[in-house]
Write an enzyme that holds these catalytic residues in place. Structure first.
Site, PDB file in Angstrom:
ATOM      1  N   HIS A 187       5.259   0.128  -3.354  1.00 42.24           N
ATOM      2  CA  HIS A 187       4.585  -0.195  -4.609  1.00 42.24           C
ATOM      3  C   HIS A 187       5.524  -0.247  -5.799  1.00 42.24           C
ATOM      4  O   HIS A 187       5.136  -0.693  -6.867  1.00 42.24           O
ATOM      5  CB  HIS A 187       3.477   0.824  -4.905  1.00 42.24           C
TER       6      HIS A 187
HETATM    7  C1  UD1 Z   1       1.543   4.047 -10.750  1.00 47.88           C
HETATM    8  C2  UD1 Z   1       2.569   5.051 -11.285  1.00 47.88           C
HETATM    9  C3  UD1 Z   1       3.524   5.437 -10.159  1.00 47.88           C
HETATM   10  C4  UD1 Z   1       2.756   5.927  -8.948  1.00 47.88           C
HETATM   11  C5  UD1 Z   1       1.764   4.847  -8.522  1.00 47.88           C
HETATM   12  C6  UD1 Z   1       0.947   5.252  -7.294  1.00 47.88           C
HETATM   13  C7  UD1 Z   1       3.295   4.858 -13.636  1.00 47.88           C
HETATM   14  C8  UD1 Z   1       4.386   4.393 -14.517  1.00 47.88           C
HETATM   15  N1  UD1 Z   1       3.390   4.463 -12.347  1.00 47.88           N
HETATM   16  O1  UD1 Z   1       2.219   2.851 -10.418  1.00 47.88           O
HETATM   17  O2  UD1 Z   1       4.368   6.478 -10.622  1.00 47.88           O
HETATM   18  O3  UD1 Z   1       3.663   6.206  -7.893  1.00 47.88           O
HETATM   19  O4  UD1 Z   1       0.884   4.600  -9.627  1.00 47.88           O
HETATM   20  O5  UD1 Z   1       0.018   4.288  -6.979  1.00 47.88           O
HETATM   21  O6  UD1 Z   1       2.378   5.513 -14.087  1.00 47.88           O
HETATM   22  N2  UD1 Z   1      -4.251  -1.772  -9.867  1.00 47.88           N
HETATM   23  C9  UD1 Z   1      -5.425  -2.100  -9.243  1.00 47.88           C
HETATM   24  N3  UD1 Z   1      -6.352  -1.105  -9.070  1.00 47.88           N
HETATM   25  C10 UD1 Z   1      -6.133   0.178  -9.466  1.00 47.88           C
HETATM   26  C11 UD1 Z   1      -4.918   0.488 -10.076  1.00 47.88           C
HETATM   27  C12 UD1 Z   1      -3.971  -0.496 -10.273  1.00 47.88           C
HETATM   28  O7  UD1 Z   1      -5.655  -3.242  -8.887  1.00 47.88           O
HETATM   29  O8  UD1 Z   1      -7.023   1.027  -9.265  1.00 47.88           O
HETATM   30  C13 UD1 Z   1      -3.258  -2.831 -10.100  1.00 47.88           C
HETATM   31  C14 UD1 Z   1      -3.014  -3.011 -11.593  1.00 47.88           C
HETATM   32  O9  UD1 Z   1      -3.831  -3.987 -12.106  1.00 47.88           O
HETATM   33  C15 UD1 Z   1      -1.556  -3.384 -11.657  1.00 47.88           C
HETATM   34  C16 UD1 Z   1      -0.956  -2.795 -10.401  1.00 47.88           C
HETATM   35  O10 UD1 Z   1      -2.025  -2.418  -9.551  1.00 47.88           O
HETATM   36  O11 UD1 Z   1      -1.376  -4.766 -11.623  1.00 47.88           O
HETATM   37  C17 UD1 Z   1      -0.096  -1.614 -10.710  1.00 47.88           C
HETATM   38  O12 UD1 Z   1      -0.836  -0.541 -11.346  1.00 47.88           O
HETATM   39  P1  UD1 Z   1      -0.155   0.454 -12.412  1.00 47.88           P
HETATM   40  O13 UD1 Z   1      -1.098   1.519 -12.730  1.00 47.88           O
HETATM   41  O14 UD1 Z   1       0.416  -0.343 -13.540  1.00 47.88           O
HETATM   42  O15 UD1 Z   1       1.115   1.054 -11.701  1.00 47.88           O
HETATM   43  P2  UD1 Z   1       1.413   1.482 -10.198  1.00 47.88           P
HETATM   44  O16 UD1 Z   1       2.380   0.497  -9.644  1.00 47.88           O
HETATM   45  O17 UD1 Z   1       0.159   1.730  -9.431  1.00 47.88           O
END
Ligand code: UD1
Length: 394
Positions: free
Chosen positions: A223
């Site tokens: 991820h």
């Molecule tokens: C976040 C944390 C990371 C952790 C990871 C575990 C930060 C900086 N990063 O990264 O430390 O290891 O979570 O998962 O806080 N999304 C969905 N559904 C959700 C959540 C996210 O579709 O429930 C999508 C978002 O729209 C986005 C992508 O996933 O495009 C990434 O989500 P984001 O919360 O920005 O960061 P993570 O990569 O999940």
């Protein structure tokens, strides 16, 4: 004593579950003297990324949900700060307890300190030395601001000492994630892998019908932006997985939304979901992931939490990163992981070597399942020693 604790994203939930249980235990034994408020920033909002963990781990519903959702880092940090300031002014806790290194950890510790409220950081002192990781910035800011820095291992305590943090603020308490692992190990052990696969197959993915899991399988999670957001890194990695890893063994991949989005953008999603020996799952629950970890022949991951779980379970693990804030999980410290970065030659060499290794569980000091109880004892002690209280709003 009034404690307000924060969760925001998936890796926070397994850290807060034992903390809340330890508060309940303390209150039962001492007549309910700790008042606890749970705040969810809402960074992770999908049922599978959030709610499923609350029910599986017995975490009570959050008292407050800030519903921040997705966005750029600035949006997530900024919106959380704006909403959290109101919560703090309203509730005026003695302590704000933050866990890990996600965006919620940083935003909430900054605002707590601006309102002169004490901050306790669970999982303090981890350092990758890599400032391009958002989590490293989150850790540094949070640790700089925290009044109580609770470390999972002695290497992390040493990092803080080397940075000049006063020794009186640092307490080595052990790894709270392992409290959750030990409390849930037997539930996970009894789950059926084929059932996990059937129930969590990602939408539109090939149903493999027969699951030769008894012949062994490899497990991958990805991820980190450094792996999935860059085409020049992600495409060769996918080629290696499809043409080599999945040729040797069945490959199970519970896919993170960020990785799935990127596969779709790069036009690789169809190839992955139709591969005859790759099983693509939606994000799975805590027990299901633990079960797959217990049964895996090899794990490839860029997750920090999985590195720690592999250490205790002994699952041979390739850490798809050039550095780690958790060196205690590496083979040179007795753990089960090796850093392989994202260079395919290096990954290939270590992959074939690691396939020959047996499981080798190890248990770093104080990864004993009782970290949360030590944390509550410390907070109570601090509270007894302290007379300052409350926000000043100046
Ligand atoms: C976040 C944390 C990371 C952790 C990871 C575990 C930060 C900086 N990063 O990264 O430390 O290891 O979570 O998962 O806080 N999304 C969905 N559904 C959700 C959540 C996210 O579709 O429930 C999508 C978002 O729209 C986005 C992508 O996933 O495009 C990434 O989500 P984001 O919360 O920005 O960061 P993570 O990569 O999940």
């Amino acid at each position: 004593m009034k404690i307000l604790s924060i969760v925001g994203a998936r890796p926070n939930f397994m850290k807060i579950a034992p903390f809340i249980k330890a508060i309940e235990k303390y209150n039962n034994e001492n007549g309910g003297s700790i008042q606890h408020i749970l705040v969810h920033t809402g960074q992770h909002y999908d049922i599978r990324m959030s709610e499923a963990f609350f029910s599986a781990l017995g975490i009570p519903d959050p008292d407050i949900n800030l519903e921040i959702g997705s966005g750029s880092h600035a949006e997530q940090l900024g919106y959380t700060m704006i909403a959290f300031e109101k919560v703090l002014i309203n509730h005026n806790p003695d302590w704000v307890v933050v866990v890990g290194d996600v965006n919620a950890t940083l935003s909430c510790s900054v605002i707590a300190k601006r309102l002169n409220i004490k901050v306790c950081h669970i999982e303090a002192g981890l350092r990758s030395g890599d400032m391009s990781m958002p989590e490293e910035v989150n850790r540094l800011v949070t640790d700089t601001l925290s009044d109580l820095l609770l470390t999972p291992d002695i290497l992390s305590s040493k990092n803080l000492i080397n940075e000049g943090v006063s020794a009186t603020k640092i307490h080595f308490v052990g790894n709270i994630m392992i409290d959750t692992l030990e409390a849930n190990r037997s539930i996970a052990q009894n789950l059926n892998i084929e059932k996990i696969i059937k129930e969590n197959l990602a939408k539109g993915c090939r149903n493999p019908g027969i699951f030769p899991v008894d012949k062994g399988y490899s497990l991958i999670t990805l991820h980190r932006p450094s792996n999935v957001d860059s085409e020049t890194t992600f495409v060769p990695l996918i080629n290696f997985l499809t043409s080599e890893v999945a040729k040797n063994l069945l490959l199970i991949w519970p896919i993170h939304p960020r990785a799935k989005k990127q596969l779709i953008i790069l036009g690789l999603w169809d190839q992955i979901k139709n591969h005859p020996s790759m099983i693509i799952l939606d994000p799975i629950g805590y027990h299901e992931m633990l079960r797959l970890n217990i049964g895996a022949k090899i794990i490839m991951t860029d997750s920090g939490g999985l590195q720690e779980e592999c250490c205790v379970l002994g699952t041979p693990c390739l850490t798809l990163r050039w550095n780690t804030e958790r060196p205690i999980t590496l083979r040179e410290h007795g753990g089960a992981s090796v850093l392989v970065g994202n260079n395919i030659e290096r990954i290939r060499k270590e992959y074939y070597h690691t396939l020959t290794l047996e499981r080798s569980p190890s248990r770093p000091e104080l990864w004993d399942g009782h970290t949360a109880e030590r944390i509550i004892q410390l907070l109570v002690m601090q509270d007894n020693n302290s007379s300052t209280k409350g926000p000043t709003n100046n």
